[in-house]
Each structure stands twice: as structure tokens, then as C-alpha cells.
Design an enzyme around this catalytic site. Structure first.
Site, PDB file in Angstrom:
ATOM      1  N   CYS A  19    -115.242 -23.957  73.993  1.00  0.00           N
ATOM      2  CA  CYS A  19    -116.695 -23.893  74.192  1.00  0.00           C
ATOM      3  C   CYS A  19    -117.335 -25.285  74.143  1.00  0.00           C
ATOM      4  CB  CYS A  19    -117.312 -22.931  73.174  1.00  0.00           C
ATOM      5  SG  CYS A  19    -119.015 -22.469  73.573  1.00  0.00           S
ATOM      6  N   HIS A  59    -114.781 -17.421  75.076  1.00  0.00           N
ATOM      7  CA  HIS A  59    -114.475 -17.024  73.693  1.00  0.00           C
ATOM      8  C   HIS A  59    -113.524 -15.836  73.601  1.00  0.00           C
ATOM      9  CE1 HIS A  59    -117.348 -19.733  71.768  1.00  0.00           C
ATOM     10  NE2 HIS A  59    -118.180 -19.437  72.740  1.00  0.00           N
ATOM     11  N   GLU A 113    -111.378 -15.604  71.447  1.00  0.00           N
ATOM     12  CA  GLU A 113    -111.149 -15.375  70.009  1.00  0.00           C
ATOM     13  C   GLU A 113    -112.156 -14.411  69.401  1.00  0.00           C
ATOM     14  OE1 GLU A 113    -114.404 -18.453  69.858  1.00  0.00           O
ATOM     15  OE2 GLU A 113    -112.718 -17.996  71.177  1.00  0.00           O
TER      16      GLU A 113
END
Length: 307
Positions: free
Chosen positions: A142, A233, A235
Site C-alpha cells: 500500500c 490488501h 492481508e
């Protein structure tokens, strides 16, 4: 084999409940192997949630990994107590003499601030340069990816007309990459950002690996294979985007619900996770490539760059 994280880290309980095999320090010391050394530079305000998300993915590998939690030295956290940070984290100044097989630099909620105006930017410059000599392979996430692309490659970012927010179908554009081995042709990926990278400023040493023409570049890799840049993202857990939506609404922002997150658009329902398998596969591929290519002697990391 398990992941080794600091003893008594709150993430441990969550990971154990999910079936992730976590090893304590005393048992790890008896293992007659060289574990991989990974570092996580956590720039997010909610340190505990972020460290849990990444530990969940790293801990699914069959290899033993020692995970060191790292924070910038020149920054006072407003959301995490200093006692917590001193207990579980080391500053970059404390680890900069070490070598790491893998290193992750997370995002940070400062997307609208010019890089040079970020308070800890001077230290970030040092950290990014340090990854070239002290880390075998780095994953920038990011804002961390935007910062590293800016620093290493002169890539320009720009503010999109509206925030890209939701779970979007992407396409694999580098199907032969070992990092993408086994991923479907069109994985779903959580996205939450205002900025995209100007493709015309990407240098010849960068390859777009995962893409979406509507919400922008998702993943890039370096052709010299020292780093990958993931602008979104994978994760994230089930509630990450939903909680961000609720925070925005509570702050009076006119943020629409995340695209493709809530079943039938019902924002009161628990979101379905449609990216978990892709997240695990990407991280397992990344860790496997590090394991296959990192020097056996940790101190040899960086020697090739110096030669």
C-alpha cells in the site's frame, strides 16, 4: 513448522484459535535448523490488528520463521501504548545492523500527504536503502509500496477521481511469475486507496503482475527480483473494509459501502471473505522463493550487491 513471534504477543491467542502453529522461544531454540528471519515494519495505527493479519499468513508456511516486529524510531504512536511497543517491537535503529531473509513494509494512513512532508520520511529513506543491503527480498504494501516506487523508480502517483473501495476482480498479467503460481486468472482483491500509480512513469525494471483497469495497478515486481510492490490488501481480514466504512460514516464522510463486500448490499451482515485463499497462496509462494534463493549463511545477505 511454525512461526515464532514474541512471547505473550496478543496476536498469539488469535492465531492459536485459528489453528496456526505458533512456537515459543524455548522450543524454537532447540530446533537444529536455520530458521528464516523475517521483519515486519508496521506503520499502521492499529498495530495489533495488522501484526495479526500478517502473522496469520506468514505462520501458515511449513518453514520455521522468526518474526521481528519493527517500528520507525522517529514517530510517537497515537493509537498504541508505548509500553506495548517497548514490549513487542524494536525500532529500526535497534535492528539496522541485522540481516533478514524477508521484510515487509506496511501501508500507513497518510495517502494525502506528500512523501517529503511525512514526519518520519528521512528515516523511511534510510530504511528503504537499508533493504537493498540487509534484506534478501522485500514486500512493500500500500503506502509502503507507493513510497518505495517513488524512491527507487521515480514512479509518480496521482489522486483518483474517487476512492477505490471494495473487493475487486483483478487479472494476472505475469502468469509465469513464481509468486503467482497457482492463483486463479482473476482473483478477488480488497482495495482501499485514493491514489494510483501513473503507468507512464514505470521504468523498464518493473513488471505489472496483477492489474485492474478500473481501480489501478495491484502488484508489481522488479526484474532484478529484490522486491515486490503490492498496492492493495490481501492481508485484510473479513471486517477490515467494513470497519473502515463504519469509521468513515461515523466521521461524517459520504463514503459509499465497499463494492462487492456485503452480500446483497446488506451492510449489517458479516462480510464474506473471498480473497483468503489468494492471500495464503501469494505469501506461501513468496516465502518459498525466499527459502529457495536466500543464502544459507545469514551474514551473506547483501554481499552480491556489494560485489
Amino acid at each position: 513448522m511454525p512461526i515464532r513471534i514474541p512471547d505473550n504477543l496478543p496476536a498469539r491467542k488469535t492465531l492459536e484459535q485459528e489453528g496456526v502453529y505458533v512456537m515459543d522461544s524455548s522450543r524454537a531454540a532447540r530446533q537444529d535448523i536455520r530458521p528464516l528471519e523475517f521483519g515486519l515494519l508496521n506503520l499502521m495505527p492499529n498495530k495489533e490488528r495488522t501484526e495479526t493479519q500478517f502473522s496469520r499468513l506468514i505462520g501458515a508456511t511449513p518453514l520455521q520463521i522468526n518474526l521481528t516486529l519493527v517500528r520507525v524510531s522517529d514517530h510517537q504512536s497515537k493509537n498504541t501504548s508505548e509500553d506495548y511497543l517497548k514490549t513487542f517491537y524494536q525500532t529500526w535503529a535497534e535492528v539496522k545492523e541485522r540481516k533478514f531473509d524477508g521484510f515487509i513494509v506496511t501501508g500507513a494512513p497518510i495517502a494525502n500527504i506528500p512523501f517529503e512532508d511525512v514526519r518520519y520520511w528521512p528515516e523511511m529513506l534510510e530504511i528503504m536503502e537499508w533493504t537493498r543491503t540487509n534484506v534478501h527480498h522485500t514486500m512493500f504494501i500500500c503506502w509502503g509500496a507507493q513510497a518505495a516506487l517513488h524512491h527507487f523508480h521515480g514512479a509518480k502517483r496521482y489522486r483518483m477521481d474517487k476512492k477505490a473501495f471494495g473487493v475487486f476482480r483483478h487479472r494476472i498479467t505475469a502468469p509465469r511469475s513464481p509468486y503467482l503460481r497457482g492463483l486463479s486468472d482473476s482473483p478477488m482483491v480488497p482495495v482501499s486507496r485514493y491514489n494510483d500509480i501513473d503507468r507512464t512513469t514505470l521504468g523498464d525494471n518493473l513488471e505489472v503482475m496483477i492489474d485492474n483497469p478500473d481501480v489501478g495497478v495491484c502488484m508489481l515486481g522488479e526484474k532484478n527480483d529484490s522486491a515486490v510492490y503490492f498496492l492493495n490488501h490481501l492481508e485484510y481480514d473479513n471486517r477490515s473494509l467494513a470497519d473502515e466504512y463504519e469509521r468513515d460514516r461515523a466521521a461524517g464522510l459520504d463514503t459509499p459501502p465497499p463494492v462487492n463486500l456485503f452480500l446483497n448490499g446488506d451492510t449489517s451482515a458479516d462480510p464474506e471473505n473471498r480473497w483468503r485463499s489468494h492471500a495464503h497462496l501469494l505469501f506461501q509462494n513468496w516465502i518459498n522463493e525466499i527459502y529457495q534463493t536466500t543464502p544459507y549463511r545469514l551474514e551473506e545477505i547483501g554481499k552480491a550487491q556489494e560485489a
